[in-house]
Design an enzyme around this catalytic site. Structure first.
Site, PDB file in Angstrom:
ATOM      1  N   PRO A 242     -50.093 -69.983  18.146  1.00 31.56           N
ATOM      2  CA  PRO A 242     -49.938 -71.080  19.115  1.00 31.56           C
ATOM      3  C   PRO A 242     -50.018 -72.459  18.442  1.00 31.56           C
ATOM      4  CG  PRO A 242     -51.600 -69.506  19.852  1.00 31.56           C
ATOM      5  CD  PRO A 242     -51.262 -69.143  18.447  1.00 31.56           C
TER       6      PRO A 242
ATOM      7  N   GLU B 253     -58.797 -63.486  18.731  1.00 25.93           N
ATOM      8  CA  GLU B 253     -58.836 -64.961  18.709  1.00 25.93           C
ATOM      9  C   GLU B 253     -57.927 -65.525  17.622  1.00 25.93           C
ATOM     10  OE1 GLU B 253     -60.364 -66.734  21.162  1.00 25.93           O
ATOM     11  OE2 GLU B 253     -60.602 -64.695  21.926  1.00 25.93           O
TER      12      GLU B 253
ATOM     13  N   ARG C 189     -29.381 -62.642  15.020  1.00 22.44           N
ATOM     14  CA  ARG C 189     -28.063 -62.994  15.581  1.00 22.44           C
ATOM     15  C   ARG C 189     -27.275 -63.920  14.682  1.00 22.44           C
ATOM     16  NH1 ARG C 189     -27.039 -62.222  20.614  1.00 22.44           N
ATOM     17  NH2 ARG C 189     -25.622 -63.988  20.674  1.00 22.44           N
TER      18      ARG C 189
ATOM     19  N   ASP D  45     -22.433 -69.968  21.367  1.00 26.11           N
ATOM     20  CA  ASP D  45     -23.629 -69.762  22.178  1.00 26.11           C
ATOM     21  C   ASP D  45     -24.281 -71.071  22.577  1.00 26.11           C
ATOM     22  OD1 ASP D  45     -23.865 -67.131  22.808  1.00 26.11           O
ATOM     23  OD2 ASP D  45     -24.928 -66.577  20.970  1.00 26.11           O
TER      24      ASP D  45
HETATM   25  C1  JD8 Z   1     -50.586 -65.146  17.995  1.00 29.45           C
HETATM   26  C2  JD8 Z   1     -53.880 -64.017  18.956  1.00 29.45           C
HETATM   27  C3  JD8 Z   1     -54.094 -64.755  21.316  1.00 29.45           C
HETATM   28  C4  JD8 Z   1     -54.578 -67.133  20.752  1.00 29.45           C
HETATM   29  C5  JD8 Z   1     -56.985 -66.961  22.320  1.00 29.45           C
HETATM   30  C6  JD8 Z   1     -55.430 -65.691  23.696  1.00 29.45           C
HETATM   31  C7  JD8 Z   1     -47.132 -67.541  19.407  1.00 29.45           C
HETATM   32  N1  JD8 Z   1     -46.359 -69.090  21.878  1.00 29.45           N
HETATM   33  C8  JD8 Z   1     -47.482 -68.324  21.735  1.00 29.45           C
HETATM   34  N2  JD8 Z   1     -48.414 -68.168  22.663  1.00 29.45           N
HETATM   35  N3  JD8 Z   1     -49.383 -67.392  22.204  1.00 29.45           N
HETATM   36  C9  JD8 Z   1     -49.107 -67.018  20.936  1.00 29.45           C
HETATM   37  C10 JD8 Z   1     -50.001 -66.199  20.117  1.00 29.45           C
HETATM   38  C11 JD8 Z   1     -51.235 -65.801  20.650  1.00 29.45           C
HETATM   39  C12 JD8 Z   1     -52.130 -65.101  19.840  1.00 29.45           C
HETATM   40  C13 JD8 Z   1     -51.826 -64.777  18.515  1.00 29.45           C
HETATM   41  C14 JD8 Z   1     -49.691 -65.856  18.790  1.00 29.45           C
HETATM   42  C15 JD8 Z   1     -52.925 -64.095  17.974  1.00 29.45           C
HETATM   43  N4  JD8 Z   1     -53.379 -64.631  20.076  1.00 29.45           N
HETATM   44  C16 JD8 Z   1     -55.122 -65.848  21.235  1.00 29.45           C
HETATM   45  C17 JD8 Z   1     -55.659 -68.186  20.618  1.00 29.45           C
HETATM   46  C18 JD8 Z   1     -56.514 -68.303  21.834  1.00 29.45           C
HETATM   47  N5  JD8 Z   1     -55.894 -66.016  22.406  1.00 29.45           N
HETATM   48  C19 JD8 Z   1     -47.887 -67.620  20.614  1.00 29.45           C
HETATM   49  N6  JD8 Z   1     -46.531 -67.475  18.427  1.00 29.45           N
END
Ligand code: JD8
Length: 255
Positions: free
Chosen positions: A89, A116, A153, A168
């Site tokens: 994220p 996490e 793609r 596209d």
């Molecule tokens: C990797 C663990 C979950 C993240 C606590 C819920 C990408 N666009 C995106 N949204 N979420 C992710 C993503 C979430 C992930 C992981 C990617 C590894 N989590 C965790 C931090 C807070 N939870 C993502 N790319």
């Protein structure tokens, strides 16, 4: 192109990769995708991949050594340069431009976190972090699949029709025009626009351009700033912006 995916849920990723255009590209050997179970890179009897966070707090953190061992093993096995991407994220947003850049790398490694997230020391082997958007997911597997699909793609030979890839939506910066197939009429009221059944191909092309431009103006005006419009599309846009402002609904009311 070679893509290695590291995950604690290999079945989830493998299942999705077997379907559709990407699945066919893998079968044909146009795309080489390998999925690696992170637990195969543990050294303890219970194949533990997570641990409690230093400093306390809720949840678990992916241990660094299995991830680093997995990257080392992939590097050793494949040889040559790797581009290591952590799905996160905190990453920069995946976009058509990022897909195009990644599609020019010979060897991608996608790391999927869970819980996490991963121990920060994994960053010593990560080239960039990529997110697929501002919403909360449970792990990096679905984001990795999105990246594989978007990147694949763009690899020559993966999509049969190179022309359609260039056309596209986000490659051109315009939204797509509406699509219809048979029957020409449903229940005596839901009709395919006459122009599409007319057989007049010049008219059809113009109608599609107008629909694409008017939809983009109504729904995603932000895209128009960078859109690669031809003369005809530019003229249509001028026309549509002329009478009515975009926020008043410039098109036919459906948009
Ligand atoms: C990797 C663990 C979950 C993240 C606590 C819920 C990408 N666009 C995106 N949204 N979420 C992710 C993503 C979430 C992930 C992981 C990617 C590894 N989590 C965790 C931090 C807070 N939870 C993502 N790319």
């Amino acid at each position: 192109m070679t893509i290695d995916i590291v995950t604690i849920f290999p079945a989830m990723v493998e299942g999705a990769l077997a379907a559709g255009i990407v699945g066919r590209a893998i079968d044909r050997g146009t795309l080489d995708v390998a999925v690696h179970d992170l637990r195969d890179y543990t050294t303890d009897r219970h194949r533990v991949v997570d641990d409690v966070p230093y400093g306390g707090g809720p949840g678990m953190v992916l241990k660094p050594e299995p991830v680093l061992r997995a990257v080392d093993a992939i590097a050793g096995r494949r040889g040559g340069a790797l581009h290591v991407v952590l799905m996160s994220p905190q990453g920069r947003s995946f976009s058509q431009a990022v897909a195009e850049r990644l599609s020019r790398t010979a060897h991608l490694v996608l790391l999927c976190g869970r819980y996490e997230g991963v121990d920060e020391r994994v960053m010593s082997r990560v080239d960039e972090e990529v997110s697929i958007g501002d919403y909360v997911l449970s792990g990096g597997e679905l984001p990795a699949l999105v990246v594989v699909d978007g990147v694949a793609r763009l690899v020559p030979g993966v999509v049969g029709d190179e022309e359609s890839v260039r056309a596209d939506s986000f490659s051109r910066g315009l939204l797509d025009f509406p699509h219809y197939t048979r029957p020409a009429e449903i229940a005596g009221s839901l009709k395919v626009p006459d122009v599409l059944v007319s057989g007049n191909h010049a008219e059809i092309r113009r109608w599609r351009k107008r629909e694409a431009v008017s939809r983009t103006l109504a729904r995603r005006p932000d895209l128009l700033a960078h859109a690669a419009l031809d003369d005809e599309e530019r003229e249509i846009l001028r026309e549509l912006q002329g009478g009515t402002r975009a926020d008043e609904g410039a098109s036919d009311g459906r948009d």
